[in-house]
Design a protein around this motif. Structure first.
Motif, PDB file in Angstrom:
ATOM      1  N   ARG A 137      36.003  40.768  39.729  1.00  0.00           N
ATOM      2  CA  ARG A 137      37.117  41.653  39.305  1.00  0.00           C
ATOM      3  C   ARG A 137      38.083  41.224  38.233  1.00  0.00           C
ATOM      4  N   TYR A 138      38.677  39.900  38.602  1.00  0.00           N
ATOM      5  CA  TYR A 138      39.594  39.467  37.890  1.00  0.00           C
ATOM      6  C   TYR A 138      39.044  39.043  36.417  1.00  0.00           C
ATOM      7  N   SER A 139      37.917  38.871  36.485  1.00  0.00           N
ATOM      8  CA  SER A 139      37.259  38.599  34.915  1.00  0.00           C
ATOM      9  C   SER A 139      37.306  39.735  34.128  1.00  0.00           C
ATOM     10  N   ALA A 140      37.087  40.836  34.963  1.00  0.00           N
ATOM     11  CA  ALA A 140      36.929  42.482  34.405  1.00  0.00           C
ATOM     12  C   ALA A 140      38.321  42.835  34.015  1.00  0.00           C
ATOM     13  N   LEU A 141      39.401  42.478  34.627  1.00  0.00           N
ATOM     14  CA  LEU A 141      40.537  42.970  34.518  1.00  0.00           C
ATOM     15  C   LEU A 141      41.189  42.303  33.146  1.00  0.00           C
ATOM     16  N   ALA A 142      41.002  41.005  33.015  1.00  0.00           N
ATOM     17  CA  ALA A 142      41.381  39.995  31.737  1.00  0.00           C
ATOM     18  C   ALA A 142      40.694  40.628  30.494  1.00  0.00           C
ATOM     19  N   ASP A 143      39.326  41.066  30.734  1.00  0.00           N
ATOM     20  CA  ASP A 143      38.612  41.534  29.836  1.00  0.00           C
ATOM     21  C   ASP A 143      39.005  42.796  29.155  1.00  0.00           C
ATOM     22  N   GLY A 144      39.580  43.476  30.125  1.00  0.00           N
ATOM     23  CA  GLY A 144      40.038  44.812  29.899  1.00  0.00           C
ATOM     24  C   GLY A 144      41.545  44.945  29.291  1.00  0.00           C
ATOM     25  N   LEU A 145      42.337  43.842  29.876  1.00  0.00           N
ATOM     26  CA  LEU A 145      43.728  43.911  29.384  1.00  0.00           C
ATOM     27  C   LEU A 145      44.033  42.981  28.166  1.00  0.00           C
ATOM     28  N   LEU A 146      43.388  41.940  27.774  1.00  0.00           N
ATOM     29  CA  LEU A 146      43.883  41.033  26.925  1.00  0.00           C
ATOM     30  C   LEU A 146      43.232  41.543  25.281  1.00  0.00           C
TER      31      LEU A 146
END
Ligand code: 6PG
Length: 256
Positions: free
Chosen positions: A123-132
């Motif tokens: 989940r956090y990988s996808a969050l970082a990938d989406g926001l950064l």
């Protein structure tokens, strides 16, 4: 503050952790001032004991000097515990920094240590990938704060699981070698794509390890912290005098 340069790596030495906090604060004041609608300074925090005093300084004398609304806060790693736990990196940052400053809740993205580790790492990988925003190495933090363990670990990548550093994923699940505690940790792919990486290291007990890594002394290659080499960003070690004690390089002129 003294500045030493070693193979392109900046090493800043201050007599106290307060001086290191001042250096970090100056960076945050300047960089957060550039933030605007939809444009943020993306900052990733590490845990452990060292950052506490720095966070308190940021929330104290720099509280109203930093544009917190222009900063998004993420974590480099988190222990797989609830956010209320004394082990939680989020809990420590909340107590020492977040609850003392005006940062919008929607700017804070904690790793949910209470969730199943593998699912949270994804989940956090996808969050970082989406926001950064994208850098040459992939999703890119503007600034990533790292600590150094006495065993040469950084984030939650330990010598015994150094293979995680080379993972293709952005976050992985690791395990502390002594406590067995599972952790969600950023990998080398994310760490080395950052624009700026600051190692924040204090105390004499870290001096040997810091010198071994900075000056590439025997055994340095086996250490996870030694693998931190931003692809196109810069690396700065922020050391207090005690942690810098074993550095061999001659002391340069004193920088402003
Ligand atoms: C963690 C940290 C870890 C820490 C080092 C140094 O979750 O524990 O991310 O990498 O930075 O272990 O910790 P100290 O500051 O407590 O020495």
């Amino acid at each position: 503050m003294e500045t030493i340069s070693n193979r392109g790596i900046q090493v800043k030495v201050s007599p106290s952790i307060g001086g290191l906090a001042d250096f970090l604060a100056a960076y945050l004041v300047k960089s957060s001032a550039k933030a605007g609608p939809g444009l943020f300074l993306n900052l990733a925090l590490s845990g452990g004991d060292t950052p506490g005093a720095v966070f308190r300084a940021l929330a104290g004398k720099y509280r109203d000097k930093i544009n917190w609304a222009g900063i998004r806060v993420f974590w480099v790693d988190e222990r797989c515990v609830p956010p209320s736990s004394g082990e939680s990196n989020y809990n420590a940052a909340r107590a020492n920094l977040l609850k003392r400053i005006n940062i919008p809740g929607e700017n804070v993205f904690r790793i949910k240590g209470e969730r199943p580790p593998l699912s949270e790492a994804a989940r956090y990988s996808a969050l970082a990938d989406g926001l950064l925003p994208r850098g040459s190495g992939g999703p890119r933090f503007d600034l990533l704060l790292l600590g150094l363990g006495e065993d040469g670990h950084t984030a939650s990548i330990f010598p015994g699981n150094i293979g995680l550093f080379g993972s293709k994923r952005l976050f992985e699940v690791s395990r502390h070698p002594e406590t067995g505690r599972k952790r969600v940790t950023a990998t080398g792919r994310l760490i080395n794509s950052a624009a700026q990486v600051f190692f924040l290291v204090t105390g004499e007990r870290k001096a040997d390890r810091a010198a071994q890594i900075i000056e590439r002394r025997p055994g340095w290659r086996a250490l996870p912290a030694a693998r931190v080499r931003p692809v196109s960003g810069s690396l700065t070690w922020l050391l207090d005098t005690a942690a810098a004690k074993k550095l061999k390089k001659p002391r340069p002129r004193r920088s402003r």
